[in-house]
Scaffold this active site. Structure first.
Site, PDB file in Angstrom:
ATOM      1  CD  GLU A  33      -3.283  -1.203   2.389  1.00 54.05           C
ATOM      2  OE1 GLU A  33      -2.779  -0.494   3.291  1.00 54.05           O
ATOM      3  OE2 GLU A  33      -3.922  -1.330   1.731  1.00 54.05           O
TER       4      GLU A  33
ATOM      5  CD  GLU B 201      -4.429  -6.159   2.451  1.00 57.79           C
ATOM      6  OE1 GLU B 201      -5.108  -5.281   3.519  1.00 57.79           O
ATOM      7  OE2 GLU B 201      -2.696  -6.313   2.719  1.00 57.79           O
TER       8      GLU B 201
HETATM    9  C1  GAL Z   1      -4.496  -2.871   4.692  1.00 53.20           C
HETATM   10  C2  GAL Z   1      -3.725  -3.239   5.183  1.00 53.20           C
HETATM   11  C3  GAL Z   1      -3.183  -4.057   5.939  1.00 53.20           C
HETATM   12  C4  GAL Z   1      -4.576  -4.101   7.487  1.00 53.20           C
HETATM   13  C5  GAL Z   1      -5.868  -4.030   6.161  1.00 53.20           C
HETATM   14  C6  GAL Z   1      -6.812  -4.088   7.633  1.00 53.20           C
HETATM   15  O1  GAL Z   1      -5.146  -1.564   4.137  1.00 53.20           O
HETATM   16  O2  GAL Z   1      -2.688  -3.589   3.919  1.00 53.20           O
HETATM   17  O3  GAL Z   1      -2.114  -4.176   6.616  1.00 53.20           O
HETATM   18  O4  GAL Z   1      -4.021  -3.088   7.777  1.00 53.20           O
HETATM   19  O5  GAL Z   1      -5.379  -2.777   6.261  1.00 53.20           O
HETATM   20  O6  GAL Z   1      -7.991  -3.535   7.264  1.00 53.20           O
END
Ligand code: GAL
Length: 766
Positions: free
Chosen positions: A364, A431
């Site tokens: 990110e 994710e």
């Molecule tokens: C994302 C991040 C993860 C975690 C996640 C929580 O932005 O890459 O490490 O923080 O959010 O939803």
């Protein structure tokens, strides 16, 4: 041969040069954490320190030898001293490094000391800004010694693609050409090919003849060994034959289109952070494959234990692994360290068939073309068999990688790749969910059900979009985090399981993709747990062909996957929208038309509550009341009997699951009358081997029907005697009716007993 040197270390919480001399510290074994933490609500500064480790290393005759010490993982900066001399430094908490200490070593006793910095002010990845996970500290993975006489193999990169001969790039050290070596391929213990070669250079490429090797896949993860022997040295590496391609049309494993359904995994555990031995690393892979039934894992946000990845090889789990980092990119030196981390990651993990994609971007982080052109070039130069990805959350960010890997945090599950990247890029969701809907296992039923539905919605969208390679949910289990994230108690409740890997309802969305019969009702029979007593839509997760539903002992109906709003998932949550069936006709003698209307009205009352009833429903109620001459009292009585289940056995709901006409599972939910603690252990025979062993113990309050009692929050007292020790807290509270603990071996074989509220749980240490 590797000689593990995990035992007999001394730990010094504060570094001083005396450590290089006679100073004595606390006796510890590796894996070690700089601080054992509480379960939650603590300050993350507790594990941050400039500390030291020391150990005696006894060497026999080392003439003509190279003495190598390998550290599989030291968080986060390490300076290695041998007999007082600084032999090496390492700037990554997540990759292994090997130190050649030959020039400082002598026959007899030597002193190995390591200065370890686990402070987060370090100018190296992942540090520099906030991070949503704890980074812990210590020598937390194995350490081993190798004494090599003469030439030895430094590295082997095996390339094994379908319908091509296996090739290997072998790097030798201390080679005096021309030298002879042997290369062989083994299937289990039998050599299926072996040949002698002459090495004229330190790096030699060889090619085996075309052999009839079975492919490695998620269903049949066939593995072979490639063994190189030179002088007295032997190098043994596991490999599998497979092709893995991300295309704009989807992901292909061995040419077969395969939807990636995965979860993100951090490498942490309650109390001890990263410091868990082999058995616990392998267990996580088994949970992913056999319990959660996913086919892939992303090692967010760093390379993880070789044991974990080995187990992924063995089980057939696809792996996306990436360089350490979280959103932040530092200065030039920091970037060079990131590139070094990348080189180490690729050379250390490229023989694993399970690894199908390299993450070459700091998770990110914003676009940084210069850095990411470099990381892509490094990855391709070190491995021309795998594609690269780079995890981003910015739509239409620059694509320097082969695959557009995107964290898709939208709410409704629609996954629109066209808004995110160019249609011509292979697209993988890395994710989703996570912070969008944190869920504790003790949240109320509607919350936990919505948590489950969010995974279902997103995955349904992923299956609907034929050309999307797949998706990794955030995340496998709840994890300790920094103060800036999570619920203020240093926990991100983002997991489909809790920190002890106890399942939440959401885990069932994944589990029901497996072959084992699965049935989980994602609601409670108790309207009191629902605001205004309104159940809303209630769901059942199963991989059966159909389910039969009974309420209060009476059959009410049958459902199949057609009764799911999710049309693309192989086994979607089934919406149970009728708990009445034809009972109103049978038991109350209503005319069929009116029975149907009353049923709909009662269902609407359950769904919307009396205050939220649509006008249409109100009119319908008025009509049937007139037609059947019903008093208001009778209507309330009907609601009590058929909808709320008050005052009777009526809220006992049984669901039977059928596949091919056979009953495969039954689940009954009813008001809890009593519960018992159900205690399961990962393994009861523990091994004192290269280090201590740990067993995971899961403790779950179950009612007489075997269901988890989500609101039993009692404290459980843990005690141990014999040759085992409890890790972490001795009094643990059930959370969502579930908790756990870990027991470790103590260097002694024999019997040990854990007492869970006085109930003995036996262990044997061999
Ligand atoms: C994302 C991040 C993860 C975690 C996640 C929580 O932005 O890459 O490490 O923080 O959010 O939803």
């Amino acid at each position: 041969m590797k000689q593990y040197i995990n035992d007999d270390w001394q730990f010094f919480p504060q570094w001083s040069d005396d450590i290089l001399g006679d100073a004595c510290g606390e006796s510890v074994r590796i894996p070690h954490t700089t601080a054992v933490t509480p379960f939650n609500c603590y300050d993350e500064s507790v594990y941050q320190m400039l500390c030291g480790y020391k150990r005696n290393v006894h060497l026999d005759d080392i003439s003509q030898s190279t003495v190598l010490i390998t550290f599989e993982g030291v968080a986060h900066y390490a300076a290695v001293y041998f007999n007082g001399a600084k032999a090496a430094e390492h700037h990554c908490g997540y990759t292994a490094f090997t130190v050649d200490v030959t020039r400082y070593a002598h026959q007899g006793d030597n002193v190995l000391a390591v200065q370890v910095d686990s402070r987060e002010q370090l100018d190296q990845p992942p540090f520099g800004n906030v991070i949503d996970y704890q980074t812990y500290g210590g020598i937390y993975r194995d350490v081993y010694l190798q004494v090599k006489r003469g030439a030895y193999v430094d590295d082997v990169f095996v390339k094994a693609l379908p319908n091509r001969p296996v090739t290997a790039r072998i790097s030798f050290a201390r080679l005096q050409p021309p030298a002879e070596f042997t290369a062989a391929i083994y299937d289990g213990d039998s050599a299926i090919w072996s040949q002698r070669f002459n090495a004229s250079e330190a790096v030699t490429e060889i090619c085996a003849p075309q052999l009839d090797l079975k492919l490695w896949s998620v269903d049949e993860p066939n593995l072979y060994r490639f063994v190189v022997a030179v002088d007295s040295d032997q190098y043994d590496v596991c490999f599998g034959v497979r092709s893995a391609q991300f295309t704009k049309n989807g992901f292909y494993l061995n040419g077969v289109k395969t939807k990636i359904v995965g979860l993100n995994r951090h490498q942490c555990y309650p109390y001890v952070g990263y410091a868990m031995p082999e058995s616990m690393q392998r267990r996580d892979a088994r949970i992913l494959k056999n319990t959660l039934c996913v086919n892939a894992v992303r090692t967010s946000h760093y390379p993880q234990s070789q044991y974990f990845i080995d187990e992924c090889d063995k089980l057939g789990l696809l792996v996306f692994t990436e360089i350490p980092g979280w959103q932040y990119i530092g200065d030039e030196r920091w970037r060079q360290i990131a590139c070094d981390n990348l080189r180490e990651m690729i050379t250390q993990y490229r023989n694993h068939p399970s690894v199908v994609l390299w993450g070459v971007r700091i998770n990110e982080s914003p676009d940084c073309d210069e850095l990411y052109a470099q990381t892509n070039a490094i990855a391709h130069a070190l491995d021309d068999t795998r594609q690269t990805g780079g995890v981003r959350y910015l739509r239409k960010s620059h694509l320097l990688e082969d695959v557009y890997t995107f964290n898709d945090f939208n709410r409704n599950g629609a996954t629109d790749r066209n808004k995110v990247c160019d249609k011509s890029a292979p697209y993988l969701v890395t994710e989703y969910n996570g912070h969008m809907y944190p869920t504790k296992s003790y949240d109320d039923a509607p919350h936990r059900a919505e948590h489950m539905l969010r995974y279902a919605r997103m995955l349904d969208g992923i299956f609907a979009a034929d050309n999307v390679c797949g998706a990794f949910g955030w995340c496998m289990f709840d994890y300790n985090t920094h103060k800036d994230f999570g619920s203020g108690d240093r926990v991100c409740y983002h997991g489909v399981t809790d920190m002890f890997r106890n399942p939440k309802w959401a885990s069932g969305v994944f589990s029901c993709m497996g072959d084992k019969p699965y049935l989980q009702l994602c609601f409670l029979p108790d309207i009191g747990d629902y605001p205004e007593g309104v159940l809303g839509g209630v769901y059942c997760l199963t991989n059966a062909d159909s389910i039969k539903v009974y309420k209060g002992g009476a059959y009410v109906g049958q459902y199949t996957r057609a009764d799911s709003p999710f049309k693309h998932l192989p086994h979607p949550p089934i919406l149970i929208d009728d708990f009445i069936g034809d009972r109103l006709q049978r038991e109350e003698n209503f005319r069929p038309r009116n029975a149907k209307a009353i049923k709909r009205c009662l269902a609407d009352v359950s769904k919307y509550g009396l205050n939220g009833l649509p006008l249409k429903t109100k009119l319908r109620i008025a009509r049937v009341m007139m037609s059947e001459h019903l008093t208001m009292n009778k209507v309330v009585q009907l609601y009590g009997k058929y909808a709320s289940g008050w005052g009777s056995e009526a809220n006992r709901i049984t669901v039977e699951a059928y596949t091919n006409g056979q009953l495969t599972a039954t689940s009954t939910i009813a008001s809890v009358t009593e519960y018992k603690l159900d205690i399961t252990v990962s393994h009861s025979v523990l091994h004192e081997n290269t280090s201590y062993d740990v067993a995971a113990v899961n403790i779950i309050a179950r009612d007489t029907n075997g269901n988890v009692c989500p609101y039993v929050s009692k404290a459980v007292q843990l005690d141990a005697d014999g040759v085992i020790q409890i890790i972490g807290e001795r009094t643990v509270a059930l959370q969502g009716g579930m908790t756990g603990t870990y027991v470790k071996t103590t260097g002694v074989t024999g019997k040990g007993t854990l007492y869970v509220d006085g109930v003995p749980v036996p262990f044997t240490v061999v």
